[in-house]
Write a protein that holds these residues in place. Structure first.
Motif, PDB file in Angstrom:
ATOM      1  N   GLU A  83       0.837  -1.206   0.000  1.00  0.00           N
ATOM      2  CA  GLU A  83       0.000   0.000   0.000  1.00  0.00           C
ATOM      3  C   GLU A  83       0.871   1.255   0.000  1.00  0.00           C
ATOM      4  O   GLU A  83       0.621   2.198  -0.753  1.00  0.00           O
ATOM      5  N   GLN A  84       1.915   1.261   0.823  1.00  0.00           N
ATOM      6  CA  GLN A  84       2.815   2.413   0.882  1.00  0.00           C
ATOM      7  C   GLN A  84       3.584   2.584  -0.428  1.00  0.00           C
ATOM      8  O   GLN A  84       3.711   3.700  -0.940  1.00  0.00           O
ATOM      9  N   MET A  85       4.081   1.487  -0.969  1.00  0.00           N
ATOM     10  CA  MET A  85       4.821   1.575  -2.232  1.00  0.00           C
ATOM     11  C   MET A  85       3.916   2.052  -3.362  1.00  0.00           C
ATOM     12  O   MET A  85       4.319   2.861  -4.194  1.00  0.00           O
ATOM     13  N   GLY A  86       2.692   1.537  -3.379  1.00  0.00           N
ATOM     14  CA  GLY A  86       1.747   1.968  -4.400  1.00  0.00           C
ATOM     15  C   GLY A  86       1.442   3.454  -4.300  1.00  0.00           C
ATOM     16  O   GLY A  86       1.371   4.147  -5.316  1.00  0.00           O
ATOM     17  N   ALA A  87       1.295   3.956  -3.068  1.00  0.00           N
ATOM     18  CA  ALA A  87       1.011   5.381  -2.879  1.00  0.00           C
ATOM     19  C   ALA A  87       2.160   6.232  -3.424  1.00  0.00           C
ATOM     20  O   ALA A  87       1.926   7.248  -4.103  1.00  0.00           O
ATOM     21  N   VAL A  88       3.385   5.836  -3.162  1.00  0.00           N
ATOM     22  CA  VAL A  88       4.540   6.587  -3.650  1.00  0.00           C
ATOM     23  C   VAL A  88       4.630   6.526  -5.167  1.00  0.00           C
ATOM     24  O   VAL A  88       4.978   7.505  -5.817  1.00  0.00           O
ATOM     25  N   TRP A  89       4.290   5.387  -5.746  1.00  0.00           N
ATOM     26  CA  TRP A  89       4.406   5.202  -7.189  1.00  0.00           C
ATOM     27  C   TRP A  89       3.174   5.710  -7.930  1.00  0.00           C
ATOM     28  O   TRP A  89       3.154   5.793  -9.150  1.00  0.00           O
ATOM     29  N   GLY A  90       2.115   6.036  -7.183  1.00  0.00           N
ATOM     30  CA  GLY A  90       0.897   6.538  -7.809  1.00  0.00           C
ATOM     31  C   GLY A  90       0.013   5.444  -8.374  1.00  0.00           C
ATOM     32  O   GLY A  90      -0.722   5.664  -9.344  1.00  0.00           O
ATOM     33  N   ILE A  91       0.101   4.244  -7.766  1.00  0.00           N
ATOM     34  CA  ILE A  91      -0.722   3.115  -8.194  1.00  0.00           C
ATOM     35  C   ILE A  91      -1.365   2.480  -6.963  1.00  0.00           C
ATOM     36  O   ILE A  91      -1.057   2.855  -5.830  1.00  0.00           O
ATOM     37  N   THR A  92      -2.240   1.547  -7.196  1.00  0.00           N
ATOM     38  CA  THR A  92      -2.921   0.881  -6.080  1.00  0.00           C
ATOM     39  C   THR A  92      -1.994  -0.131  -5.403  1.00  0.00           C
ATOM     40  O   THR A  92      -0.934  -0.485  -5.935  1.00  0.00           O
ATOM     41  N   ARG A  93      -2.421  -0.617  -4.258  1.00  0.00           N
ATOM     42  CA  ARG A  93      -1.704  -1.675  -3.543  1.00  0.00           C
ATOM     43  C   ARG A  93      -1.565  -2.894  -4.449  1.00  0.00           C
ATOM     44  O   ARG A  93      -0.499  -3.490  -4.551  1.00  0.00           O
ATOM     45  N   GLN A  94      -2.662  -3.237  -5.119  1.00  0.00           N
ATOM     46  CA  GLN A  94      -2.636  -4.397  -6.011  1.00  0.00           C
ATOM     47  C   GLN A  94      -1.678  -4.169  -7.182  1.00  0.00           C
ATOM     48  O   GLN A  94      -0.980  -5.081  -7.620  1.00  0.00           O
ATOM     49  N   GLY A  95      -1.651  -2.936  -7.686  1.00  0.00           N
ATOM     50  CA  GLY A  95      -0.728  -2.603  -8.768  1.00  0.00           C
ATOM     51  C   GLY A  95       0.720  -2.735  -8.331  1.00  0.00           C
ATOM     52  O   GLY A  95       1.578  -3.219  -9.079  1.00  0.00           O
ATOM     53  N   ALA A  96       1.013  -2.314  -7.099  1.00  0.00           N
ATOM     54  CA  ALA A  96       2.378  -2.434  -6.566  1.00  0.00           C
ATOM     55  C   ALA A  96       2.751  -3.901  -6.393  1.00  0.00           C
ATOM     56  O   ALA A  96       3.871  -4.313  -6.713  1.00  0.00           O
TER      57      ALA A  96
END
Length: 180
Positions: A83-96
């Motif tokens: 979830e945190q990585m997705g937020a930084v990358w601008g994608i969802t948790r599932q996307g990360a």
């Protein structure tokens, strides 16, 4: 932390730094492809020159993806969530999770096992969650302790049980106990 935006000035500086870093690579690629010296490679057909630059950007893109995966794995090893990585990358948790499937360590599955009681002794069978192999430890009726040889993992639970059973039989209080 959320997705980071950069200022137009920072974007211009970044573009210049990346282009400056890319030029030697594009020159080397073009020189190898054309056979021209690096000093003369810009004299080649403009399409070929620009394709060399595009090829160099492809190399950089591949390297950035590799380095990004390393950064994600490092963040995950320190406890960052998808979830945190997705937020930084601008994608969802599932996307990360899809982008960096091995970045966040999964909790190790508990070993599965079984108990075996034969010839007055007991043995425990355990399965390694990563390899799927089986091992055993036991105590015979004569109070002798034993285990699979160091580093030995058996392919099946039944194979480990057979070795454990042989140990228990060998260490029965009465060696004739349980025999037909």
């Amino acid at each position: 932390m959320t997705s980071i935006e950069i200022t137009p000035e920072e974007r211009a500086e970044l573009g210049k730094a990346l282009t400056d870093a890319l030029n030697p690579l594009a020159t080397a690629i073009r020189s190898r492809e054309s056979g021209l010296s690096e000093a003369r490679m810009w004299e080649a057909d403009p399409v070929d020159v620009t394709l060399s630059v595009l090829a160099a950007w492809k190399v950089v893109d591949t390297e950035i993806k590799r380095l990004t995966a390393i950064a994600a794995a490092t963040a995950g090893s320190y406890g960052a969530s998808y979830e945190q990585m997705g937020a930084v990358w601008g994608i969802t948790r599932q996307g990360a999770r899809k982008k960096w499937p091995d970045a966040v360590p999964r909790p190790a599955a508990a070993r599965t096992g079984a108990a075996l009681e034969l010839f007055g002794g007991t043995s425990s069978l355990a399965q390694d969650p990563s390899s799927g192999g089986w091992t055993w430890t036991g105590e015979g009726a004569d109070e002798t302790r034993g285990a699979a040889e160091d580093g030995t993992w058996y392919a099946t639970k039944e194979e480990a049980a057979a070795h454990a059973g042989a140990f228990l039989r060998e260490h029965a209080a009465d060696r004739g106990q349980g025999m037909l």
